[in-house]
Write an enzyme that holds these catalytic residues in place. Sequence first.
Site, PDB file in Angstrom:
ATOM      1  N   SER A   1       0.787  -1.235   0.000  1.00 11.72           N
ATOM      2  CA  SER A   1       0.000   0.000   0.000  1.00 11.72           C
ATOM      3  C   SER A   1       0.820   1.287   0.000  1.00 11.72           C
ATOM      4  CB  SER A   1      -0.971   0.013   1.185  1.00 11.72           C
ATOM      5  OG  SER A   1      -0.283  -0.015   2.404  1.00 11.72           O
TER       6      SER A   1
ATOM      7  N   LYS B   1      -6.423   3.660   8.732  1.00 10.35           N
ATOM      8  CA  LYS B   1      -5.497   4.576   8.057  1.00 10.35           C
ATOM      9  C   LYS B   1      -6.031   6.001   8.039  1.00 10.35           C
ATOM     10  CE  LYS B   1      -3.400   1.101   5.030  1.00 10.35           C
ATOM     11  NZ  LYS B   1      -3.251   0.621   3.639  1.00 10.35           N
TER      12      LYS B   1
END
Length: 357
Positions: A259, A302
């Site tokens: 990611s 996140k």
Amino acid sequence: ILLDEIDKVSNDYKGDTFSALLEVLDSEQNSHFRDHYVEIPVDLSQVFFICTANSTNTIPRPLLDRMEVIEVTSYTSNEKFHIAKKHLVQKQLKANGIKKEQLSFSDTALKEIIQYYTREAGVRTLERTIGTVCRKAARELLKKEQKIRIGSGNLEKYLGKKKYTLDRINTRDEVGIVRGLAWTSVGGDTLQIEVNKMPGKGEIELTGQLGEVMKESARTAVSYVRSISEEYRLDAKVFKENDFHIHIPEGAVPKDGPSAGITMATAILSAITETPVRADVAMTGEVTLRGRVLPIGGLKEKILAAKVAGVKTVIVPEENRKDVEEISKEIKTGLKICFVEHMKQVVEIAFVKEEGK
């Protein structure tokens, strides 16, 4: 029947527990389950089994296929605050023989305990920390009758210096420094990725204890930037006459996953073109050789980490739009979430615009 922490089941020479569970949890064949100890067939077809696990990685695939998996994400800071205020404080006051009138916690104190003294997915450490404060306060209450209020000013007196610090965004835009977002077992975190360009022979140095997937992601990011060099009027010699060092601080902490792909690609392009990247932007997403942005997981954690760090704009893959829609407004408030499908869109948002362009 509750089977707690099924991911910790072990196999040894004494027997294969997973094979037995395979038969127990399969509703098609557990109506005549025979236990090898009592040697009596037992009908388990009407039994409802609930299994808990910290991770599904260690559960064999055939067994996992027989389960309906419900993922429970970690608590947000706000959820922990309400749990502490409504339940944990009262529980610890009772456990330590303290009346509500004798000891109270301010909202600020509870929030600081969560942010600076605990770092976990659940609330066990939070409860123990509140218990520590209660026990120390109980000693003071025994010495002389008085009312104690725990606030921001006297928290260090009971818990000592802060154990953790919040990772805040940079105060100014910089070249080759981009903030990424990462998922950890204790919630979300921000990663500051740094790229330096220096005279050399075209070698790429990767540091910060990166895992294999992240190293591959870095190489993919470099290859993508090389492929678009003509669009940015870059001399081909740039890649032959310079070395590139990609570093992710906190070198003692292992990091892995795809990611950070768009984050590394943005940092590399910024270092080569010497274009500053906005300090208030954070991003997450996997990048391909052609610059497509692929979806990632752990988005709720996140985005929460980005908000805590003071980020204003978050760049997220377009395919994760459905995940963002499921996140509560409380977490998204004050954040501008941009959905992207290609690296060109990422660069357009993240790079500082020059005047007149």
